[in-house]
Design a protein around this motif. Structure first.
Motif, mmCIF file in Angstrom:
data_model
loop_
_atom_site.group_PDB
_atom_site.id
_atom_site.type_symbol
_atom_site.label_atom_id
_atom_site.label_comp_id
_atom_site.label_asym_id
_atom_site.label_seq_id
_atom_site.Cartn_x
_atom_site.Cartn_y
_atom_site.Cartn_z
ATOM 1 N N UNK A 11 0.864 -1.187 0.000
ATOM 2 C CA UNK A 11 0.000 0.000 0.000
ATOM 3 C C UNK A 11 0.896 1.232 0.000
ATOM 4 N N UNK A 12 0.554 2.204 -0.836
ATOM 5 C CA UNK A 12 1.379 3.408 -0.915
ATOM 6 C C UNK A 12 0.570 4.643 -0.560
ATOM 7 N N UNK A 13 1.234 5.643 -0.019
ATOM 8 C CA UNK A 13 0.536 6.896 0.293
ATOM 9 C C UNK A 13 1.069 7.550 1.550
ATOM 10 N N UNK A 14 1.426 8.831 1.452
ATOM 11 C CA UNK A 14 1.919 9.558 2.626
ATOM 12 C C UNK A 14 0.887 9.587 3.739
ATOM 13 N N UNK A 15 -0.412 9.585 3.362
ATOM 14 C CA UNK A 15 -1.450 9.649 4.391
ATOM 15 C C UNK A 15 -1.438 8.399 5.280
ATOM 16 N N UNK A 16 -0.876 7.299 4.766
ATOM 17 C CA UNK A 16 -0.769 6.080 5.570
ATOM 18 C C UNK A 16 0.411 6.138 6.538
ATOM 19 N N UNK A 17 1.375 7.009 6.258
ATOM 20 C CA UNK A 17 2.597 7.091 7.064
ATOM 21 C C UNK A 17 2.563 8.225 8.071
ATOM 22 N N UNK A 18 1.514 9.046 8.031
ATOM 23 C CA UNK A 18 1.488 10.230 8.880
ATOM 24 C C UNK A 18 0.580 10.046 10.084
ATOM 25 N N UNK A 19 -0.085 8.907 10.164
ATOM 26 C CA UNK A 19 -1.027 8.717 11.258
ATOM 27 C C UNK A 19 -2.437 9.127 10.892
ATOM 28 N N UNK A 20 -2.614 9.627 9.659
ATOM 29 C CA UNK A 20 -3.948 10.105 9.274
ATOM 30 C C UNK A 20 -4.935 8.940 9.151
ATOM 31 N N UNK A 21 -4.538 7.876 8.462
ATOM 32 C CA UNK A 21 -5.442 6.736 8.292
ATOM 33 C C UNK A 21 -4.664 5.422 8.306
ATOM 34 N N UNK A 22 -5.401 4.341 8.536
ATOM 35 C CA UNK A 22 -4.832 3.001 8.475
ATOM 36 C C UNK A 22 -5.188 2.367 7.143
ATOM 37 N N UNK A 23 -4.328 1.476 6.661
ATOM 38 C CA UNK A 23 -4.642 0.710 5.465
ATOM 39 C C UNK A 23 -5.686 -0.345 5.802
ATOM 40 N N UNK B 33 4.703 9.577 16.688
ATOM 41 C CA UNK B 33 6.112 9.795 16.350
ATOM 42 C C UNK B 33 6.288 11.095 15.580
ATOM 43 N N UNK B 34 5.305 11.401 14.751
ATOM 44 C CA UNK B 34 5.385 12.631 13.976
ATOM 45 C C UNK B 34 5.516 13.845 14.895
#
Lengths: 417, 417
Positions: A11-23, B33-34
Motif C-alpha cells: 500500500x502506498x501513500x503519505x497519508x498512511x505514514x502520517x497517522x492520518x489513516x490506516x490501510x 512519532x510525527x
C-alpha cells in the motif's frame, strides 16, 4: 496448509505514514484471497516517495509470485506509482489510448470537465495489461516482470474492492489452479480469557485439517477455526466445534456474525419477551449496544439512564432512604432499579447496572470497578456483585457485556458462573 | 521538516493476514512519532510464522535506526515474537525474574489464577531491557542488535498505545538529540468535511514553521498543526490557529483533548445548568457519549431511551394522538420528547433524537437517515430536521454529535447552521 500461490500486498501513500489513516484494503484483500486458497505472506506500507515504492515492489516481487499494489494512481504530482512500476520493470511509461478513452468516458459520465493532469493517468508502463475500473477515473494495470505478476489498483477503498474481486481474483485463481479448499468458522465466547481457554483446550482432539486461531476482541474472545483440505470441510469444522464446545461449555455464546446482544435478542424473541434496562454508571451504553443492530425494536422496549440519585428516585421510584442506607452502588438499589424498570415498562425481563466506573469515586469498601448488576423477571429479582479491575471505559464495557450475559444465561435457564 | 531519525514498524499476527482485522497500531504510532519529529519510513505486516517474523525484523533493522514491533507476546503457542527477537539478535531466550514478578502481580490484581503458559511470557531475549506494561500481563522489551534498536510491544491496542507513549517515545526522543524542536496542536471541528475545509483554507497565510495535517475521525475532523524549528513555536502555533479560526469559524469547537461532549459539559457547568436526554433511534448512545469521561455527573442528570412508541407515551407523556398524526419521527414528537425530558428531570437543558437509522423502516417521505433533533430550554423548544445519507452506525453517531453540537451552539448563544 499447502497454498497454491502466495502473494504480497503493498500500500502506498503519505497519508498512511502520517497517522492520518490506516490501510484497510490489505485486510479486505486477505479475506477475499483466503477464500480462493491464496495466502498473503506480507503487507508493506510505504509513502509516496518514488524510491520507496520501487524498493517495496522489488523486495515483494523477489519473494512472491504475485504482488497487489494500491494507491498513487491519481492525477496529482504525488501520484508516482505508475512511474515506480515502470522503473521496477525497466520499461518506459507510454500513453495508453485505451486508458485515455476510459478516462474521457468517465468524465463525460460524471458531467465534470476533464483537466490536463488527468491525461497523466493514461501513462502506464509499456507492455502492461489494463485492469478495468468501472467506478472511477483511474485505470488499473498488470505488469509481469522479474518473475512476478504485479497488479496495480487505486487506493480508494470502493474502487479497490471492486477491482480486486473482478479483475485480480479471477487472474490469481487461474494462476493457482489449486485442488485445496479452504473454510473458516468463528466461535464467539464471553467470560474467559485467551490463556485460560488455551489451557482448557490443551490436548483437544480435532481433525488434522483444522487449525485454531485466537482473537481477543475485548471484552469477548473469538476462536477462528481454519480448515484446509481436498475433502469436505464442513464435517471437519463441525467436529472441531463440537470438541471445543465440550470443553468451553456455555461460555461459547454463538457462531458466525451474531453479537452477544443479538443472541440475547433472538432468545427473547423465541419466548415473545421484551427487555427494559436501567443504567447508572454505563450511562446508556447498554441500551446503545442492544440497539446497535437493526431489528432491536422487536425485543428492546426502553431504557432509563438514571445517572443522578435524584433521577433514580424520580423515574424509578427508588426510595431516598434506600439510597441513603445502602448507597447507589448496592444490591438493594440494583434490584430496585431492575424490578421497577421491568414493572413500569410492562415487560418480562429487565437488567440494571450500578457501579463505580472511576477513575474517581472509589472508597475502601467500594473501590473503582465495583459493579452491581440486577436482573428481574416476573418470578425473581437477583443482583450480583462484580469487581472489574480496569479503566473507566473497560469497566463500562465489561459491565454491559456481563449484564447481557446474565440475560442470556437466564433465558437459556443456565446456572450462572 | 528535518528528522533526526527514521523508524520502521512491524506488526505480527495471523489475524492481520487472514482478513480478520486491519493493523491500526501503525497509524497511531506514526501520529505520535510525527509529533516527536520522527518519521516512519515503512510498515510491514507478517503472520505468526517464526521465520516470517525474523525476516521482517532483519530487513527493517537493516534500513532503520529503530524498529517498533507489535504482537505475538501473549501466552499461547502461536505467540512467537520473543523467540524471533532472540533468533534475530543471536541470543538465547532467558527467564526474566522481573518480568515474571510483573506477570504474577498482574494476575493477582485481576484476581484471576495464573496458568503455566503465562510463565512463558517471562522468557525474553537475553540482555533485553524490560518495557513496563501497566495495563496488561505481557511485558514489552527492547533489544539492541545489528546496529538498530528494536522495541517489542503487545498488539492489544490500548496496551500498545500506552506503552508507545510512555516507554518508546521518550527513548526515541533521547536517541534523536536534535536541535530542532517540534510542537503540535490539535484543532477539533464538527460540521465540515476534509475536502471542503481544504478548499476554504486555500491560500491561507500561516507561519512557515507550521504545516497542517488533516485527520478525519468520524464524525469529527481534526486539524493537526505541526510546528518545527529552532525558535519559539507556541507563538507560531497561535498565529496559525488564529488564521484557521478566522475561516473555519464556530465549526472549531475546541483544541487539545477535550471531546465535544466534554466541551458541552464545560459550557453547562459555567452556567450551572444540567442536561437530560430523550433518545429513540440512538438507543442510549447520546447518554453513553455524555458519560464517557469522568466528571459527567456534575452536569448530566439523566436520560430516557424511549425506543418503542408505547414507552414514549408511558415515560414522557407523548400523546398517542400526536404519534398517530405525525409519526414518531417528526418535529412534534422530537419537541415533545425534549420538552418533557427537561421538565420531568427539572433541568435547564434537554436534547432529544428521533429518527430512522435503517437499514429498514424508511418510506418515500421519511427515507433512512431522516432524523429530528429537539432542544429544550426554559425559554424555547426547537426541533430541526436532518438527512444523514449513511449506514445505521453512522446515522446514529452523526445524530449524537449533531445533538451535542446543537447544545454547544445554544450554550454559546450562536446562530445554528
Amino acid at each position: 496448509m499447502p497454498n497454491a500461490i502466495e502473494v504480497e500486498l503493498v500500500a502506498t501513500g503519505d497519508e498512511l505514514m502520517s497517522g492520518a489513516i490506516s490501510d484497510t484494503n490489505g485486510a479486505f484483500a486477505a479475506g477475499v484471497l483466503r477464500e480462493l486458497g491464496v495466502a498473503v505472506r506480507r503487507m508493506s506500507v510505504v509513502g509516496d516517495g518514488l524510491q520507496d515504492i520501487v524498493s517495496a515492489l522489488t523486495e515483494s516481487a523477489a519473494r512472491a509470485a504475485a504482488v497487489i499494489v494500491c494507491g498513487g494512481l491519481g492525477p496529482t504530482e504525488d501520484d508516482r506509482t505508475a512511474q515506480a512500476a515502470a522503473r521496477f520493470a525497466g520499461v518506459p511509461l507510454a500513453r495508453s489510448e485505451a486508458a485515455l478513452a476510459h478516462i474521457r468516458a468517465m468524465f463525460e459520465k460524471l458531467g465534470v470537465p476533464m483537466t490536463a493532469n488527468n491525461e497523466k493517468q493514461a501513462d502506464l508502463p509499456a507492455g502492461s495489461e489494463l485492469l478495468d475500473n468501472p467506478v472511477g477515473t483511474a485505470v488499473g494495470f498488470m505488469v509481469e516482470a522479474r518473475g512476478s505478476r504485479l497488479f496495480f489498483l487505486p487506493g480508494v477503498p470502493h474502487e479497490y474492492r471492486r477491482m480486486l474481486r473482478e479483475q485480480v481474483a479471477p487472474r490469481l485463481a487461474a494462476l493457482g489452479r489449486s485442488e485445496v479448499r479452504h473454510a473458516v468458522r468463528v466461535l464467539r465466547l464471553f467470560g474467559i480469557g485467551e490463556s485460560k481457554l488455551e489451557t482448557e483446550l490443551a490436548g483437544i482432539s480435532i481433525p488434522a485439517t483444522v487449525t485454531i486461531g485466537y482473537r481477543a476482541t475485548w471484552p469477548e474472545l473469538h476462536l477462528r477455526l481454519y480448515a484446509s483440505g481436498t475433502c469436505e470441510l464442513e464435517a471437519d469444522l463441525d467436529a472441531a466445534e463440537r470438541a471445543i464446545r465440550e470443553r468451553a461449555g456455555v461460555r461459547v455464546y454463538g457462531t458466525g456474525d451474531a453479537t452477544l446482544a443479538q443472541t440475547v435478542g433472538r432468545l427473547l424473541l423465541e419466548r415473545g419477551w421484551r427487555l427494559a434496562t436501567a443504567e447508572s454508571c454505563t450511562g446508556g451504553l447498554l441500551g446503545a449496544v442492544c440497539t446497535e443492530a437493526a431489528g432491536a425494536s422487536d425485543w428492546f422496549e426502553c431504557g432509563h439512564v438514571t445517572y443522578s440519585n435524584a433521577s433514580k428516585t424520580r423515574f424509578l421510584g427508588v426510595a431516598p432512604g434506600l439510597l441513603a442506607a445502602h448507597g447507589a452502588v448496592s444490591r438493594e438499589v440494583a434490584s430496585a432499579l431492575a424490578s421497577e424498570a421491568r414493572q413500569r415498562a410492562g415487560v418480562e425481563l429487565a437488567l440494571s447496572i450500578t457501579g463505580i466506573a472511576g477513575p474517581a469515586g472509589g472508597t475502601p469498601e467500594k473501590p473503582v470497578g465495583t459493579v452491581w448488576i440486577g436482573l428481574a423477571t416476573a418470578k425473581r429479582v437477583s443482583s450480583k456483585l462484580y469487581h472489574f479491575p480496569y479503566d473507566r471505559e473497560r469497566v463500562r464495557q465489561r459491565s454491559v457485556w456481563t449484564a447481557l450475559d446474565r440475560a442470556r444465561r437466564c433465558l437459556l435457564e443456565l446456572a450462572e458462573d
